[in-house]
Design a protein around this motif. Structure first.
Motif, short mmCIF file in Angstrom:
data_model
loop_
_atom_site.label_atom_id
_atom_site.label_comp_id
_atom_site.label_asym_id
_atom_site.label_seq_id
_atom_site.Cartn_x
_atom_site.Cartn_y
_atom_site.Cartn_z
N LEU A 569 0.80 -1.22 0.00
CA LEU A 569 0.00 0.00 0.00
C LEU A 569 0.83 1.27 0.00
N ASP A 570 2.11 1.18 0.31
CA ASP A 570 2.99 2.36 0.33
C ASP A 570 4.25 2.13 -0.48
N TYR A 571 5.12 1.33 0.07
CA TYR A 571 6.51 1.20 -0.40
C TYR A 571 6.61 0.80 -1.88
N ARG A 572 5.90 -0.24 -2.28
CA ARG A 572 5.96 -0.72 -3.66
C ARG A 572 5.01 0.05 -4.57
N SER A 573 4.01 0.66 -3.98
CA SER A 573 3.00 1.41 -4.72
C SER A 573 3.56 2.73 -5.23
N SER A 574 2.88 3.32 -6.22
CA SER A 574 3.25 4.66 -6.69
C SER A 574 3.07 5.70 -5.59
N ARG A 575 2.27 5.39 -4.57
CA ARG A 575 2.12 6.31 -3.44
C ARG A 575 3.46 6.61 -2.78
N GLY A 576 4.38 5.68 -2.88
CA GLY A 576 5.68 5.85 -2.23
C GLY A 576 6.75 6.43 -3.12
N HIS A 577 6.38 6.95 -4.31
CA HIS A 577 7.39 7.42 -5.25
C HIS A 577 7.05 8.80 -5.80
N CYS A 578 8.06 9.47 -6.32
CA CYS A 578 7.91 10.83 -6.84
C CYS A 578 7.39 10.77 -8.28
N THR A 579 6.12 10.41 -8.39
CA THR A 579 5.47 10.28 -9.68
C THR A 579 4.03 10.76 -9.54
N ILE A 580 3.15 10.38 -10.46
CA ILE A 580 1.78 10.88 -10.51
C ILE A 580 0.80 9.81 -10.02
N LEU A 585 -4.95 6.86 -7.31
CA LEU A 585 -4.65 5.45 -7.57
C LEU A 585 -3.23 5.28 -8.09
N SER A 586 -2.63 4.17 -7.68
CA SER A 586 -1.26 3.82 -8.08
C SER A 586 -1.22 3.29 -9.50
N SER A 614 2.35 6.04 -20.04
CA SER A 614 0.94 5.97 -20.42
C SER A 614 0.37 4.57 -20.26
N ASN A 615 1.23 3.53 -20.30
CA ASN A 615 0.77 2.15 -20.17
C ASN A 615 0.84 1.64 -18.73
N ALA A 616 1.20 2.50 -17.79
CA ALA A 616 1.47 2.02 -16.43
C ALA A 616 0.23 1.89 -15.57
N TYR A 617 -0.88 2.50 -15.98
CA TYR A 617 -2.06 2.58 -15.10
C TYR A 617 -3.14 1.60 -15.53
N GLY A 618 -4.06 1.30 -14.60
CA GLY A 618 -5.18 0.41 -14.88
C GLY A 618 -5.40 -0.56 -13.74
N ASN A 619 -6.40 -1.40 -13.88
CA ASN A 619 -6.70 -2.38 -12.84
C ASN A 619 -5.55 -3.35 -12.65
N LEU A 620 -5.33 -3.73 -11.42
CA LEU A 620 -4.32 -4.73 -11.12
C LEU A 620 -4.90 -6.10 -11.45
N THR A 621 -4.32 -6.78 -12.44
CA THR A 621 -4.86 -8.05 -12.92
C THR A 621 -3.88 -9.21 -12.83
N THR A 622 -2.63 -8.95 -12.48
CA THR A 622 -1.62 -10.01 -12.45
C THR A 622 -1.90 -10.98 -11.31
N LYS A 638 -9.93 0.26 -5.07
CA LYS A 638 -9.67 1.69 -4.89
C LYS A 638 -9.42 2.05 -3.43
N LYS A 639 -10.00 1.29 -2.51
CA LYS A 639 -9.73 1.54 -1.10
C LYS A 639 -8.26 1.32 -0.78
N SER A 640 -7.65 0.37 -1.47
CA SER A 640 -6.22 0.09 -1.27
C SER A 640 -5.33 0.92 -2.18
N GLY A 641 -5.95 1.75 -3.02
CA GLY A 641 -5.16 2.63 -3.88
C GLY A 641 -4.85 2.06 -5.24
N TYR A 642 -5.65 1.08 -5.69
CA TYR A 642 -5.44 0.47 -7.00
C TYR A 642 -6.76 0.48 -7.78
N GLY A 643 -6.68 0.57 -9.10
CA GLY A 643 -7.87 0.57 -9.93
C GLY A 643 -7.61 1.31 -11.23
N ASP A 644 -8.64 1.39 -12.05
CA ASP A 644 -8.50 1.99 -13.38
C ASP A 644 -9.10 3.39 -13.39
#
Length: 867
Positions: A569-580, A585-586, A614-622, A638-644
């Protein structure tokens, strides 16, 4: 020479070329498991010693074979591969130029009929690399007549090894330390780092038990290996007798017990036993040899049964590439022919090494997971090229990737400096760590690169204690020690370009001073074609900024576990990085959450890169990552910060100006209006600052060695939030330690987010200052037709923030000798129009010398094009 920037004129441009801005429209570039054959579609291969790859079929006992020819009917220059259990085929020969056709056959069991694939084709060009290696059959034939010891060429070099190191101070110190092991009590099967599991859930207890025994294999196997080496350094039988005593004791341990059943521990133990068998062969009784062979066979088969038709198909099975492949390869060589099964083991590892090395890169020298986990591979990356080189005669240190690795080390992790903050364990690289220095030192003896030699010398000078103990690379240094020898050529990197693009792994490293960290401003920009695989993070189009060797902005959080709540939810997510963040949502976790570096230029005063996420976002499906969420009772919603959020475009321009300024310009678009948040994180205090230009938002950083702030302009109304809380608390529940064995304190860190109003199109312009003296005030030069014009220090910056107009960014130095232009701008030099070939290109001019670039796709797009 006068240089002026004319914003309004469009007359000097050629018409925009739609090919200048490229898009990639495939789900992923590097799938977790191979999904298509290589090489196909008439691709021009980079070598005339080709390695064929293809997707596997289900079945523990699947079989494959290949056929090649220079005609589609397979009648001319035919090559038929033998039946095999794995889905890779290095040719081990240089084939003729021109077009080749190939296909593969598979069957799930020995009794099934062969099923042939469609016919594939590729082209071998003239003047391509022609480095090849002998076949595994030939290697096994050569080994038949080779007496023990086989490892490290000691069968032919044992006397020179003894003689060369007779007066080697490091060898003498090592032998002295080995004498302390003589007569020590035999090791018990018990945890190496006991922990209390009270209050943990079942999953945590399982992980903790594995954690508690982590390192047991090293603990019991290293003394066995070291004692045998001490014998060859001294010819003192007491060392070998002690090694045999300990080895027989370990050979009798239960291979299914907690102490040694996991892959790391078992791999280390089987290598230790095999080393004893090989190096101690002439002194072992027949009974001891049989016991060792029995234990090696049992443990080796435990490893091997999980490799064919799985390991070679995966993008990267980290545990195997990090350690097990090295352990198992050394084992297979040591007992080949003596244990019949080991011939197949050696064939397999040799074939996979030749087909897949380097597994997480191609030629540029980088490593896609970041340096926190790259260093876990270092021992393998030194010893396996040496091992396979000795049995094949091929110099794997001459690979293009190996030569570029020297520059990756230098640019991504300078001496006395933090590294890039992306990938697991990045937070442990706040300064040089021991195995980084040791690895660079070892590699510098094999790679002819004076800058790498300088790096190694600097490391020895700055960290002398790193080289004063028994370490992972000691054997390598002893094997390569030749007594007094000529000093290797060394050169400071002050004449190298200030930036370098490691395009295969999506890293641009910008520096103001590579050879003087005390004044270096270092910007790392990541956008990774591999996506979020293995130990990588959702950090596409993310920034790290280091100053004087210390990270001031970059990834946040701590590696507590591969997939606990803080990690996901933080460290591996985009929430933990200097990005958008897109609607908070991550980016996706998985190989489909990828980015790429589309443009790059380096000058003396201006460094530039453009990343496309541009290809980095969307639902987590892996499935791999969804299972990790399920295991800890979370959903990837979306509660966990993931989604499309419907992101269509995220292109980020990053420029470093002189030594003090970083400019970031974002082009963002979604299918519907959403909130966009640009984030910066720091281990140092951050707070909101006062803004005096339009709707700009400002945050400031406070530390005793640096002054820094950032002004962020937005194309829509924006808000700012600065705080020191994670989304999920960071707790060191496993008692993780740093490289020196100290318990790591999981502290709070600082986060700044600037969020737009809901818009389907959005632009941000960030002007960031970094220096150790008073910051320059920004001067508002006005806004005209959506173009915001700013002056700061020696630079004038103009950016189009009107999303109804084409994106553009221009920068001009006050002495008019350095300029940058992107988009709908024109350049005029000394009253003369500068020809710009494409209105969609990026242009850099310094002292009248022009560079112009358009988008360049990652090499994998043109090479591995089966998708």
């Amino acid at each position: 020479m006068l240089l002026s920037l004319i914003i309004s004129s469009q007359l000097l441009f050629a018409q925009p070329d739609t090919q200048a801005v490229k898009q990639i429209n495939v789900p992923m570039l590097h799938p977790r498991v191979r999904e298509w054959a290589y090489p196909v579609n008439n691709v021009k291969v980079p070598s005339n010693s080709v390695c064929l790859l293809w997707p596997g079929i289900t079945g523990k006992n699947a079989f494959y074979k290949i056929m090649m020819a220079t005609d589609a009917q397979f009648t001319k220059n035919v090559i038929n591969g033998d039946e095999q259990r794995w889905a890779v085929y290095p040719l081990h020969q240089n084939i003729k130029e021109g077009k080749w056709f190939w296909k593969y056959a598979s069957k799930a069991t020995q009794n099934d009929k062969w099923q042939w694939s469609a016919t594939n084709s590729f082209v071998v060009e003239k003047s391509k690399s022609n480095i090849s290696s002998p076949s595994s059959k030939q290697v096994l034939v050569d080994l038949k007549n080779q007496k023990h010891p086989r490892l490290w060429s000691l069968n032919k070099n044992r006397e020179s090894f003894f003689t060369n190191n007779k007066s080697n101070p490091e060898a003498l110190a090592f032998v002295a330390s080995m004498r302390k092991l003589l007569g020590k009590p035999l090791p018990e099967e018990k945890p190496t780092r006991p922990r209390d599991t009270t209050g943990m859930n079942d999953l945590q207890k399982k992980q903790m038990i594995e954690f508690m025994y982590h390192g047991f294999g090293n603990k019991v196997a290293n003394p066995i290996k070291d004692l045998t080496v001490a014998y060859y350094l001294t010819k003192d039988r007491s060392f070998l007798d002690e090694a045999i005593k300990q080895g027989i004791h370990v050979a009798n341990m239960d291979p299914k017990g907690y102490a040694s059943r996991d892959d790391f521990n078992n791999g280390n133990i089987v290598e230790g036993l095999a080393t004893l068998y090989d190096l101690g062969y002439d002194f072992l009784s027949e009974k001891d040899k049989q016991l060792l062979k029995s234990a090696i066979k049992t443990r080796g088969e435990m490893i091997y049964k999980n490799l064919p038709n799985r390991f070679e198909l995966q993008m990267c099975d980290n545990h195997v590439w990090q350690h097990i492949l090295r352990n198992f390869s050394i084992t297979a060589l040591a007992v080949a022919n003596d244990i019949p099964e080991a011939n197949e083991w050696l064939t397999y590892v040799y074939e996979v090494w030749n087909a897949r090395f380097p597994v997480l890169a191609s030629t540029d020298g980088g490593w896609h997971e970041g340096n926190g986990y790259f260093r876990v591979h270092y021992k393998t990356l030194i010893y396996l090229p040496l091992l396979f080189g000795e049995i094949s005669g091929r110099d794997y240190f001459e690979e293009e990737w190996m030569h570029n690795l020297a520059y990756y080390i230098l640019y991504s992790y300078p001496p006395k400096s933090a590294s890039v903050s992306q990938g697991d364990m990045h937070e442990n690289l706040s300064d040089m760590v021991r195995n980084q220095a040791l690895f660079a030192d070892a590699l510098s003896t094999k790679i002819d690169n004076p800058y790498l030699v300088w790096y190694a010398k600097e490391s020895r000078k700055l960290y002398p204690n790193f080289f004063r103990a028994n370490d992972d690379f000691l054997l390598f240094r002893l094997l390569n020690y030749k007594g007094e020898k000529q000093e290797l050529a060394s050169k400071k990197p002050d004449d190298l370009p200030k930036s370098r693009n490691f395009n295969d792994v999506g890293l641009v490293a910008m520096h103001s001073s590579l050879n003087d960290i005390s004044r270096n401003v270092n910007v790392f920009f990541t956008s990774n074609p591999y996506g979020v695989a293995g130990h990588a993070h959702a950090a596409q189009n993310a920034l790290t900024i280091n100053y004087k060797g210390k990270k001031i902005y970059g990834g946040t959080g701590f590696y507590s576990n591969f997939s606990d709540a803080h990690n996901l939810l933080d460290y591996r997510s985009s929430r933990g990085h200097c990005t958008i963040l897109a609607d908070s949502l991550s980016q996706r976790l998985g190989e489909d959450g990828y980015g790429w570096i589309s443009r790059f230029m380096t000058g003396n005063r201006i460094q530039y890169a453009l990343g496309d996420a541009s290809n980095a976002y969307g639902n987590l499906t892996t499935a791999f990552w969804l299972d990790r969420f399920t295991q800890i009772g979370l959903k990837a919603d979306k509660k966990s910060g993931y989604g499309d959020a419907g992101v269509k475009q995220f292109r980020r321009h990053v420029l470093q100006l002189d030594s003090n300024y970083v400019v970031v310009y974002d082009e963002l678009e979604a299918v519907k209006p959403i909130q966009w948040t640009t984030q910066m994180h720091s281990p140092y205090l951050m707070k909101e600052g006062a803004a005096n230009i339009g709707n700009a938002k400002v945050f400031e950083l406070e530390a005793d060695f640096v002054k820094s702030n950032a002004t962020v302009f937005s194309s829509s109304n924006s808000t700012i939030s600065v705080h020191d809380k994670y989304n999920y608390p960071a707790k060191n529940w496993k008692g993780k330690t740093d490289d020196e064995g100290n318990i790591i304190q999981f502290s709070e860190q600082w986060h700044a987010g600037i969020s737009s109003s809901n818009k389907n199109k959005q632009r941000f312009l960030m002007i960031l200052q970094v220096q150790d003296k008073a910051l320059k005030p920004l001067k508002n030069l006005g806004i005209n037709k959506g173009v915001q014009k700013i002056q700061v220090g020696e630079w004038t910056i103009s950016a189009n923030l009107d999303t109804k107009e084409a994106a553009s960014l221009s920068i001009l130095s006050s002495d008019q000798k350095a300029a940058f232009s992107y988009g709908n701008n024109a350049l005029n030099v000394a009253g003369k129009a500068v020809k710009i070939n494409n209105a969609s290109s990026s242009v850099l001019i310094e002292n009248g010398i022009k560079q112009e670039v358009i988008d360049t796709l990652p090499a994998v797009v043109s090479q591995d094009i089966g998708n």
